[in-house]
Design a protein around this motif. Sequence first.
Motif, PDB file in Angstrom:
ATOM      1  N   GLY A  47       0.816  -1.211   0.000  1.00 32.78           N
ATOM      2  CA  GLY A  47       0.000   0.000   0.000  1.00 32.78           C
ATOM      3  C   GLY A  47       0.850   1.261   0.000  1.00 32.78           C
ATOM      4  N   GLN A  48       1.933   1.223   0.803  1.00 30.18           N
ATOM      5  CA  GLN A  48       2.820   2.384   0.841  1.00 30.18           C
ATOM      6  C   GLN A  48       3.488   2.606  -0.518  1.00 30.18           C
ATOM      7  OE1 GLN A  48       3.145   4.445   3.517  1.00 30.18           O
ATOM      8  NE2 GLN A  48       4.304   5.769   2.110  1.00 30.18           N
ATOM      9  N   TYR A  49       3.871   1.500  -1.155  1.00 34.28           N
ATOM     10  CA  TYR A  49       4.490   1.599  -2.491  1.00 34.28           C
ATOM     11  C   TYR A  49       3.515   2.205  -3.493  1.00 34.28           C
ATOM     12  CZ  TYR A  49       6.165   0.132  -7.058  1.00 34.28           C
ATOM     13  OH  TYR A  49       6.559   0.121  -8.371  1.00 34.28           O
ATOM     14  N   ASN A  50       2.263   1.717  -3.437  1.00 33.78           N
ATOM     15  CA  ASN A  50       1.251   2.258  -4.355  1.00 33.78           C
ATOM     16  C   ASN A  50       1.014   3.746  -4.098  1.00 33.78           C
ATOM     17  OD1 ASN A  50       0.952  -0.264  -5.496  1.00 33.78           O
ATOM     18  ND2 ASN A  50      -0.815  -0.828  -4.216  1.00 33.78           N
ATOM     19  N   LEU A  51       1.007   4.118  -2.800  1.00 33.91           N
ATOM     20  CA  LEU A  51       0.792   5.526  -2.454  1.00 33.91           C
ATOM     21  C   LEU A  51       1.944   6.393  -2.958  1.00 33.91           C
ATOM     22  CD1 LEU A  51      -0.840   7.702  -1.003  1.00 33.91           C
ATOM     23  CD2 LEU A  51       0.381   7.099   1.114  1.00 33.91           C
ATOM     24  N   ASP A  52       3.171   5.906  -2.725  1.00 32.51           N
ATOM     25  CA  ASP A  52       4.342   6.668  -3.184  1.00 32.51           C
ATOM     26  C   ASP A  52       4.356   6.786  -4.705  1.00 32.51           C
ATOM     27  OD1 ASP A  52       5.104   6.922  -0.583  1.00 32.51           O
ATOM     28  OD2 ASP A  52       6.570   5.274  -0.636  1.00 32.51           O
ATOM     29  N   THR A  53       4.010   5.694  -5.385  1.00 29.12           N
ATOM     30  CA  THR A  53       3.970   5.714  -6.848  1.00 29.12           C
ATOM     31  C   THR A  53       2.922   6.697  -7.354  1.00 29.12           C
ATOM     32  OG1 THR A  53       4.679   3.404  -6.932  1.00 29.12           O
ATOM     33  CG2 THR A  53       3.665   4.312  -8.917  1.00 29.12           C
ATOM     34  N   SER A  54       1.766   6.691  -6.689  1.00 25.05           N
ATOM     35  CA  SER A  54       0.690   7.610  -7.088  1.00 25.05           C
ATOM     36  C   SER A  54       1.120   9.060  -6.902  1.00 25.05           C
ATOM     37  CB  SER A  54      -0.567   7.318  -6.267  1.00 25.05           C
ATOM     38  OG  SER A  54      -1.594   8.242  -6.580  1.00 25.05           O
ATOM     39  N   ALA A  56       4.165  10.184  -6.882  1.00 26.67           N
ATOM     40  CA  ALA A  56       5.193  10.495  -7.882  1.00 26.67           C
ATOM     41  C   ALA A  56       4.558  10.805  -9.237  1.00 26.67           C
ATOM     42  CB  ALA A  56       6.177   9.332  -8.016  1.00 26.67           C
ATOM     43  N   ASN A  57       3.519  10.038  -9.602  1.00 26.02           N
ATOM     44  CA  ASN A  57       2.835  10.288 -10.874  1.00 26.02           C
ATOM     45  C   ASN A  57       2.157  11.657 -10.873  1.00 26.02           C
ATOM     46  OD1 ASN A  57       3.586   7.815 -11.936  1.00 26.02           O
ATOM     47  ND2 ASN A  57       1.742   6.764 -11.198  1.00 26.02           N
ATOM     48  N   VAL A  58       1.543  11.987  -9.727  1.00 26.18           N
ATOM     49  CA  VAL A  58       0.878  13.288  -9.615  1.00 26.18           C
ATOM     50  C   VAL A  58       1.899  14.415  -9.734  1.00 26.18           C
ATOM     51  CG1 VAL A  58      -0.395  14.823  -8.071  1.00 26.18           C
ATOM     52  CG2 VAL A  58      -1.061  12.415  -8.272  1.00 26.18           C
ATOM     53  N   ASN A  59       3.024  14.242  -9.034  1.00 27.99           N
ATOM     54  CA  ASN A  59       4.074  15.270  -9.099  1.00 27.99           C
ATOM     55  C   ASN A  59       4.606  15.425 -10.521  1.00 27.99           C
ATOM     56  OD1 ASN A  59       3.836  15.697  -6.357  1.00 27.99           O
ATOM     57  ND2 ASN A  59       5.513  14.297  -5.815  1.00 27.99           N
ATOM     58  N   GLN A  60       4.781  14.302 -11.226  1.00 32.63           N
ATOM     59  CA  GLN A  60       5.281  14.361 -12.595  1.00 32.63           C
ATOM     60  C   GLN A  60       4.285  15.058 -13.516  1.00 32.63           C
ATOM     61  OE1 GLN A  60       8.352  13.386 -13.662  1.00 32.63           O
ATOM     62  NE2 GLN A  60       7.763  14.391 -15.573  1.00 32.63           N
ATOM     63  N   GLN A  61       2.999  14.736 -13.323  1.00 35.06           N
ATOM     64  CA  GLN A  61       1.969  15.382 -14.135  1.00 35.06           C
ATOM     65  C   GLN A  61       1.916  16.886 -13.865  1.00 35.06           C
ATOM     66  OE1 GLN A  61      -1.673  13.305 -13.340  1.00 35.06           O
ATOM     67  NE2 GLN A  61      -1.012  11.403 -14.338  1.00 35.06           N
ATOM     68  N   GLU A  62       2.048  17.254 -12.589  1.00 31.95           N
ATOM     69  CA  GLU A  62       2.056  18.677 -12.257  1.00 31.95           C
ATOM     70  C   GLU A  62       3.274  19.374 -12.857  1.00 31.95           C
ATOM     71  OE1 GLU A  62       1.891  18.819  -8.043  1.00 31.95           O
ATOM     72  OE2 GLU A  62      -0.289  18.464  -7.936  1.00 31.95           O
ATOM     73  N   ALA A  63       4.427  18.690 -12.827  1.00 27.66           N
ATOM     74  CA  ALA A  63       5.636  19.265 -13.419  1.00 27.66           C
ATOM     75  C   ALA A  63       5.477  19.431 -14.927  1.00 27.66           C
ATOM     76  CB  ALA A  63       6.848  18.384 -13.104  1.00 27.66           C
ATOM     77  N   ASN A  64       4.882  18.420 -15.583  1.00 31.58           N
ATOM     78  CA  ASN A  64       4.659  18.515 -17.033  1.00 31.58           C
ATOM     79  C   ASN A  64       3.706  19.661 -17.362  1.00 31.58           C
ATOM     80  OD1 ASN A  64       6.309  16.303 -17.426  1.00 31.58           O
ATOM     81  ND2 ASN A  64       4.622  14.828 -17.524  1.00 31.58           N
ATOM     82  N   ALA A  65       2.648  19.782 -16.561  1.00 33.62           N
ATOM     83  CA  ALA A  65       1.684  20.859 -16.801  1.00 33.62           C
ATOM     84  C   ALA A  65       2.336  22.228 -16.610  1.00 33.62           C
ATOM     85  CB  ALA A  65       0.490  20.705 -15.864  1.00 33.62           C
ATOM     86  N   ALA A  66       3.183  22.338 -15.573  1.00 32.13           N
ATOM     87  CA  ALA A  66       3.875  23.611 -15.330  1.00 32.13           C
ATOM     88  C   ALA A  66       4.835  23.937 -16.469  1.00 32.13           C
ATOM     89  CB  ALA A  66       4.630  23.544 -14.003  1.00 32.13           C
ATOM     90  N   TYR A  67       5.514  22.912 -16.985  1.00 32.25           N
ATOM     91  CA  TYR A  67       6.442  23.126 -18.108  1.00 32.25           C
ATOM     92  C   TYR A  67       5.702  23.624 -19.345  1.00 32.25           C
ATOM     93  CZ  TYR A  67       9.352  21.940 -22.114  1.00 32.25           C
ATOM     94  OH  TYR A  67      10.035  21.985 -23.295  1.00 32.25           O
ATOM     95  N   ILE A  68       4.578  22.968 -19.647  1.00 31.42           N
ATOM     96  CA  ILE A  68       3.794  23.369 -20.823  1.00 31.42           C
ATOM     97  C   ILE A  68       3.260  24.790 -20.656  1.00 31.42           C
ATOM     98  CG2 ILE A  68       1.693  22.875 -22.131  1.00 31.42           C
ATOM     99  CD1 ILE A  68       2.151  19.902 -21.512  1.00 31.42           C
ATOM    100  N   GLU A  69       2.786  25.096 -19.448  1.00 35.17           N
ATOM    101  CA  GLU A  69       2.266  26.443 -19.197  1.00 35.17           C
ATOM    102  C   GLU A  69       3.363  27.495 -19.338  1.00 35.17           C
ATOM    103  OE1 GLU A  69      -0.078  28.958 -15.680  1.00 35.17           O
ATOM    104  OE2 GLU A  69       0.442  26.830 -15.417  1.00 35.17           O
ATOM    105  N   ASN A  70       4.544  27.202 -18.796  1.00 33.68           N
ATOM    106  CA  ASN A  70       5.660  28.147 -18.901  1.00 33.68           C
ATOM    107  C   ASN A  70       6.094  28.335 -20.345  1.00 33.68           C
ATOM    108  OD1 ASN A  70       5.710  28.514 -16.139  1.00 33.68           O
ATOM    109  ND2 ASN A  70       7.263  26.931 -15.794  1.00 33.68           N
ATOM    110  N   ARG A  71       6.109  27.238 -21.105  1.00 28.01           N
ATOM    111  CA  ARG A  71       6.498  27.337 -22.511  1.00 28.01           C
ATOM    112  C   ARG A  71       5.489  28.159 -23.303  1.00 28.01           C
ATOM    113  NH1 ARG A  71       6.603  21.888 -25.886  1.00 28.01           N
ATOM    114  NH2 ARG A  71       4.364  22.203 -25.547  1.00 28.01           N
ATOM    115  N   ASN A  72       4.203  27.910 -23.060  1.00 31.44           N
ATOM    116  CA  ASN A  72       3.172  28.689 -23.755  1.00 31.44           C
ATOM    117  C   ASN A  72       3.250  30.164 -23.382  1.00 31.44           C
ATOM    118  OD1 ASN A  72       2.237  26.349 -24.945  1.00 31.44           O
ATOM    119  ND2 ASN A  72       0.615  26.014 -23.434  1.00 31.44           N
TER     120      ASN A  72
END
Length: 208
Positions: A47-54, A56-72
Amino acid sequence: MAALVLPLLASSCYAQYWGGPWGGGYHASTAAEGYQRGLADVVRSQGQYNLDTSRANVNQQEANAAYIENRNRAQEVWFDMRRRNDAFRAEQAGPRVTSEQIFRINAQRAPKRLNDDQIDPVTGELHWPLLLTSMIYTPYREVIDAGFENRHQKGSFSDFDAHQTVVKAVDSMYDELKKRIRDYEPQQYIDANRFMEALSHDVRFPSS
């Protein structure tokens, strides 16, 4: 899952023995309790692994969204600066010149033929500026005077060779004047140069 459970179960079973080789007794828990505890540890770890993975995915998605927003945003800023720069240049340049205005400007800049103050419209006699009456220019003047008089009387030069003779005399006289620019007073040279410029253009016309 089985690979994770078995070591934990073995560890739990071993934990029941607390005395070791020096004697003692066994833990009060049963094998079933050890199994349940090991299974709980496995589930909790998964469960802890799944939580950490989730996360990490959220953080990566937020980072990608921030990158796209900054580029635009950077692209928007660049295009906005370009529009401002184009607008500033257009304002500094003023209104665009029309084709009619360009034609008039070119016509004004084009060399002019001899005017009535420089050549007699009745006789075709050239009115030389004082500087050009110097003996240095006499050989050129004689050829040019004869050529222009002939053109005026007949309406045009008699033939191609006669025309080219006068053209060469004008060009040579103009070159001689330019070489002596330092020998004359500024205003005298300006008057002579203006006359030669008009003469050099006028002589290109075969007819008067």
